[in-house]
Write a protein that holds these residues in place. Structure first.
Motif, short mmCIF file in Angstrom:
data_model
loop_
_atom_site.label_atom_id
_atom_site.label_comp_id
_atom_site.label_asym_id
_atom_site.label_seq_id
_atom_site.Cartn_x
_atom_site.Cartn_y
_atom_site.Cartn_z
N MET A 1 0.87 -1.25 0.08
CA MET A 1 -0.12 0.02 -0.10
C MET A 1 0.98 1.29 -0.04
O MET A 1 1.65 1.26 0.74
CB MET A 1 -1.04 -0.03 1.20
CG MET A 1 -1.90 1.13 1.19
SD MET A 1 -3.07 0.87 2.57
CE MET A 1 -3.57 -0.78 2.63
N ASN A 2 0.73 2.29 -0.89
CA ASN A 2 1.52 3.30 -1.03
C ASN A 2 0.51 4.65 -1.06
O ASN A 2 -0.63 4.53 -1.50
CB ASN A 2 2.21 3.00 -2.29
CG ASN A 2 2.28 4.32 -3.24
OD1 ASN A 2 2.14 5.52 -2.77
ND2 ASN A 2 2.48 4.02 -4.44
N PHE A 3 0.75 5.78 -0.25
CA PHE A 3 0.10 6.90 -0.27
C PHE A 3 1.04 8.11 -0.49
O PHE A 3 2.42 8.01 -0.20
CB PHE A 3 -0.78 7.03 1.03
CG PHE A 3 0.22 7.63 2.19
CD1 PHE A 3 0.26 8.61 2.68
CD2 PHE A 3 0.76 6.48 2.92
CE1 PHE A 3 1.17 9.10 3.63
CE2 PHE A 3 1.49 6.61 4.11
CZ PHE A 3 1.79 8.04 4.39
N ASN A 4 0.43 9.14 -1.11
CA ASN A 4 1.05 10.39 -1.24
C ASN A 4 0.00 11.77 -1.26
O ASN A 4 -0.84 11.07 -1.08
CB ASN A 4 1.80 10.45 -2.79
CG ASN A 4 2.94 9.67 -2.90
OD1 ASN A 4 4.11 9.91 -2.38
ND2 ASN A 4 2.85 8.59 -3.79
N ASN A 5 0.52 12.97 -0.85
CA ASN A 5 -0.25 13.92 -0.95
C ASN A 5 -0.38 14.58 -2.35
O ASN A 5 0.77 14.77 -3.04
CB ASN A 5 0.20 14.93 0.15
CG ASN A 5 0.16 14.26 1.76
OD1 ASN A 5 -0.64 13.19 1.73
ND2 ASN A 5 0.72 15.01 2.65
N GLN A 46 -4.61 13.42 0.81
CA GLN A 46 -3.80 12.10 0.82
C GLN A 46 -4.47 11.07 0.01
O GLN A 46 -5.80 10.67 0.44
CB GLN A 46 -3.63 11.70 2.47
CG GLN A 46 -2.82 10.59 2.47
CD GLN A 46 -2.57 9.96 4.07
OE1 GLN A 46 -3.71 9.70 4.47
NE2 GLN A 46 -1.74 10.58 4.56
N THR A 48 -4.19 7.07 -1.04
CA THR A 48 -3.56 5.90 -0.71
C THR A 48 -4.12 4.73 -1.93
O THR A 48 -5.47 5.02 -2.31
CB THR A 48 -4.21 5.20 0.37
OG1 THR A 48 -3.82 6.03 1.53
CG2 THR A 48 -3.72 3.92 0.88
N ASP A 49 -3.30 4.18 -2.60
CA ASP A 49 -3.36 3.31 -3.63
C ASP A 49 -2.94 1.84 -2.97
O ASP A 49 -1.78 1.48 -2.86
CB ASP A 49 -2.40 3.81 -5.06
CG ASP A 49 -2.65 2.74 -6.09
OD1 ASP A 49 -3.86 1.69 -6.00
OD2 ASP A 49 -1.97 2.94 -6.96
N ASP A 50 -3.92 0.82 -3.03
CA ASP A 50 -3.61 -0.27 -2.49
C ASP A 50 -3.62 -1.11 -3.69
O ASP A 50 -3.41 -2.27 -3.45
CB ASP A 50 -4.88 -0.85 -1.47
CG ASP A 50 -6.12 -1.20 -2.40
OD1 ASP A 50 -6.39 -0.99 -3.44
OD2 ASP A 50 -7.17 -1.36 -1.52
N TYR A 54 -8.49 3.51 -5.13
CA TYR A 54 -7.91 4.63 -4.18
C TYR A 54 -8.67 5.09 -3.16
O TYR A 54 -9.97 4.78 -3.15
CB TYR A 54 -7.78 5.89 -5.28
CG TYR A 54 -6.97 5.71 -6.42
CD1 TYR A 54 -5.42 5.99 -6.40
CD2 TYR A 54 -7.51 5.57 -7.95
CE1 TYR A 54 -4.83 5.97 -7.33
CE2 TYR A 54 -6.63 5.43 -8.93
CZ TYR A 54 -5.19 5.68 -8.67
OH TYR A 54 -4.53 5.69 -9.78
N THR A 55 -8.17 5.32 -2.07
CA THR A 55 -8.69 5.94 -0.89
C THR A 55 -8.38 7.39 -0.45
O THR A 55 -7.23 7.63 -0.87
CB THR A 55 -8.40 5.06 0.25
OG1 THR A 55 -8.61 3.59 0.05
CG2 THR A 55 -9.20 5.58 1.47
N LYS A 57 -8.39 11.11 1.62
CA LYS A 57 -8.63 11.90 2.74
C LYS A 57 -8.13 13.42 2.64
O LYS A 57 -7.00 13.70 2.33
CB LYS A 57 -7.74 11.16 3.96
CG LYS A 57 -7.72 12.01 5.23
CD LYS A 57 -6.92 11.52 6.17
CE LYS A 57 -7.00 12.31 7.60
NZ LYS A 57 -5.94 11.95 8.56
#
Length: 83
Positions: A1-5, A46, A48-50, A54-55, A57
């Motif tokens: 799982m990876n996330f970025n702003n 933010q 998140t790509d699992d 995408y999720t 926030k």
């Protein structure tokens, strides 16, 4: 799982164009139907790509601070031109 702003730059047709922070050069295009929270242009999000979906926030405090910073710069430029 990876996330970025990202900053939501704009909507073009059925897609939202996000710019990766902090440089805001790299783009991420996401279909509107995949966005499960209310977002508007200028919001810092933010993402998140699992690998499957995408999720999102919305970073409300970051968005508020960035908008205040931009407004301050605009005011400074306006006052500079009055001299």
């Amino acid at each position: 799982m990876n996330f970025n702003n990202y900053t939501l730059d704009r909507f073009e047709g059925d897609y939202a164009i996000f710019l990766k922070r902090p440089e805001e050069i790299d783009q991420l295009l996401i279909h509107r139907t995949e966005i499960d929270v209310p977002v508007k242009e200028g919001d810092i999000v933010q993402i998140t790509d699992d690998g499957e979906k995408y999720t999102f926030k919305v970073l409300k405090e970051d968005t508020k601070n960035k908008k205040a910073s931009i407004e301050k710069m605009i005011d400074e430029l306006k006052n500079k031109n009055k001299i």
